[in-house]
Design a protein around this motif. Sequence first.
Motif, short mmCIF file in Angstrom:
data_model
loop_
_atom_site.label_atom_id
_atom_site.label_comp_id
_atom_site.label_asym_id
_atom_site.label_seq_id
_atom_site.Cartn_x
_atom_site.Cartn_y
_atom_site.Cartn_z
N ALA A 10 0.84 -1.21 0.00
CA ALA A 10 0.00 0.00 0.00
C ALA A 10 0.87 1.26 0.00
CB ALA A 10 -0.93 -0.01 1.20
N VAL A 11 1.90 1.28 0.83
CA VAL A 11 2.80 2.44 0.88
C VAL A 11 3.55 2.58 -0.45
CG1 VAL A 11 4.83 3.42 2.03
CG2 VAL A 11 3.00 2.38 3.37
N ALA A 12 3.97 1.46 -1.03
CA ALA A 12 4.65 1.51 -2.33
C ALA A 12 3.74 2.08 -3.40
CB ALA A 12 5.13 0.11 -2.72
N ALA A 13 2.47 1.70 -3.38
CA ALA A 13 1.52 2.23 -4.37
C ALA A 13 1.31 3.73 -4.18
CB ALA A 13 0.18 1.50 -4.25
N VAL A 14 1.21 4.18 -2.94
CA VAL A 14 1.04 5.62 -2.68
C VAL A 14 2.27 6.39 -3.16
CG1 VAL A 14 0.87 7.35 -0.85
CG2 VAL A 14 -0.59 5.33 -0.80
N LEU A 15 3.45 5.90 -2.86
CA LEU A 15 4.67 6.57 -3.30
C LEU A 15 4.76 6.62 -4.82
CD1 LEU A 15 7.30 5.14 -0.79
CD2 LEU A 15 6.57 7.52 -0.99
N ALA A 16 4.42 5.53 -5.48
CA ALA A 16 4.48 5.50 -6.93
C ALA A 16 3.46 6.47 -7.54
CB ALA A 16 4.24 4.09 -7.44
N LEU A 17 2.27 6.53 -6.99
CA LEU A 17 1.25 7.44 -7.51
C LEU A 17 1.64 8.90 -7.30
CD1 LEU A 17 -2.04 5.62 -6.48
CD2 LEU A 17 -1.10 5.91 -8.78
N VAL A 18 2.18 9.21 -6.13
CA VAL A 18 2.62 10.59 -5.87
C VAL A 18 3.76 10.97 -6.81
CG1 VAL A 18 3.76 12.08 -4.17
CG2 VAL A 18 1.81 10.67 -3.50
N GLY A 19 4.71 10.07 -6.97
CA GLY A 19 5.83 10.34 -7.87
C GLY A 19 5.39 10.53 -9.30
N ALA A 20 4.49 9.66 -9.77
CA ALA A 20 3.98 9.80 -11.13
C ALA A 20 3.19 11.10 -11.28
CB ALA A 20 3.11 8.60 -11.48
N GLY A 21 2.42 11.44 -10.27
CA GLY A 21 1.66 12.68 -10.33
C GLY A 21 2.56 13.90 -10.42
N LEU A 22 3.64 13.90 -9.67
CA LEU A 22 4.58 15.02 -9.74
C LEU A 22 5.25 15.11 -11.10
CD1 LEU A 22 6.26 14.80 -6.23
CD2 LEU A 22 4.77 16.62 -7.06
N LEU A 23 5.60 13.98 -11.67
CA LEU A 23 6.23 14.00 -12.99
C LEU A 23 5.24 14.40 -14.08
CD1 LEU A 23 8.56 10.90 -12.70
CD2 LEU A 23 9.18 13.31 -12.58
N ILE A 24 4.00 13.98 -13.96
CA ILE A 24 2.98 14.36 -14.93
C ILE A 24 2.69 15.86 -14.83
CG2 ILE A 24 0.52 14.10 -15.51
CD1 ILE A 24 0.87 11.11 -14.81
N ALA A 25 2.79 16.41 -13.61
CA ALA A 25 2.55 17.85 -13.43
C ALA A 25 3.59 18.69 -14.16
CB ALA A 25 2.55 18.18 -11.94
N LEU A 26 4.70 18.10 -14.54
CA LEU A 26 5.73 18.84 -15.26
C LEU A 26 5.33 19.13 -16.71
CD1 LEU A 26 8.95 17.08 -13.97
CD2 LEU A 26 8.15 19.38 -13.43
N ALA A 27 4.24 18.55 -17.18
CA ALA A 27 3.79 18.80 -18.55
C ALA A 27 3.35 20.25 -18.72
CB ALA A 27 2.64 17.86 -18.91
N ARG A 28 2.90 20.87 -17.63
CA ARG A 28 2.51 22.29 -17.68
C ARG A 28 3.75 23.16 -17.50
NH1 ARG A 28 -0.76 22.56 -12.88
NH2 ARG A 28 -0.30 20.38 -12.58
N PRO A 29 3.80 24.28 -18.20
CA PRO A 29 4.96 25.17 -18.05
C PRO A 29 5.04 25.74 -16.63
CG PRO A 29 3.59 25.84 -19.92
CD PRO A 29 2.87 24.75 -19.20
N SER A 30 6.24 25.79 -16.10
CA SER A 30 6.45 26.34 -14.77
C SER A 30 7.90 26.81 -14.65
CB SER A 30 6.10 25.31 -13.70
OG SER A 30 6.82 24.13 -13.90
N GLY A 31 8.19 27.43 -13.52
CA GLY A 31 9.52 27.98 -13.30
C GLY A 31 10.57 26.92 -13.09
N PRO A 32 11.84 27.30 -13.21
CA PRO A 32 12.92 26.32 -13.08
C PRO A 32 13.01 25.69 -11.68
CG PRO A 32 13.80 28.54 -13.32
CD PRO A 32 12.33 28.63 -13.54
#
Length: 66
Positions: A10-32
């Motif tokens: 369960a903890v591994a799934a939460v970590l993987a989902l949070v990590g994937a979510g953060l990387l997917i959020a990089l699709a939007r333009p943002s600061g360095p």
Amino acid sequence: MTLAVIIMYAVAAVLALVGAGLLIALARPSGPAKVYVFRMTGIMALAAGAVLAMSATAMWRGGLEG
């Protein structure tokens, strides 16, 4: 499968989902700074999720349940 292994999965799934979510959020333009933090945190969370899932699988299949 013991409770400890289930919790690890369960903890591994939460970590993987949070990590994937953060990387997917990089699709939007943002600061360095935001790109750096999201990329590093996302990759570390994905790696932690993968390693924890592998450890849980080893405990489950190897008979080392705690």
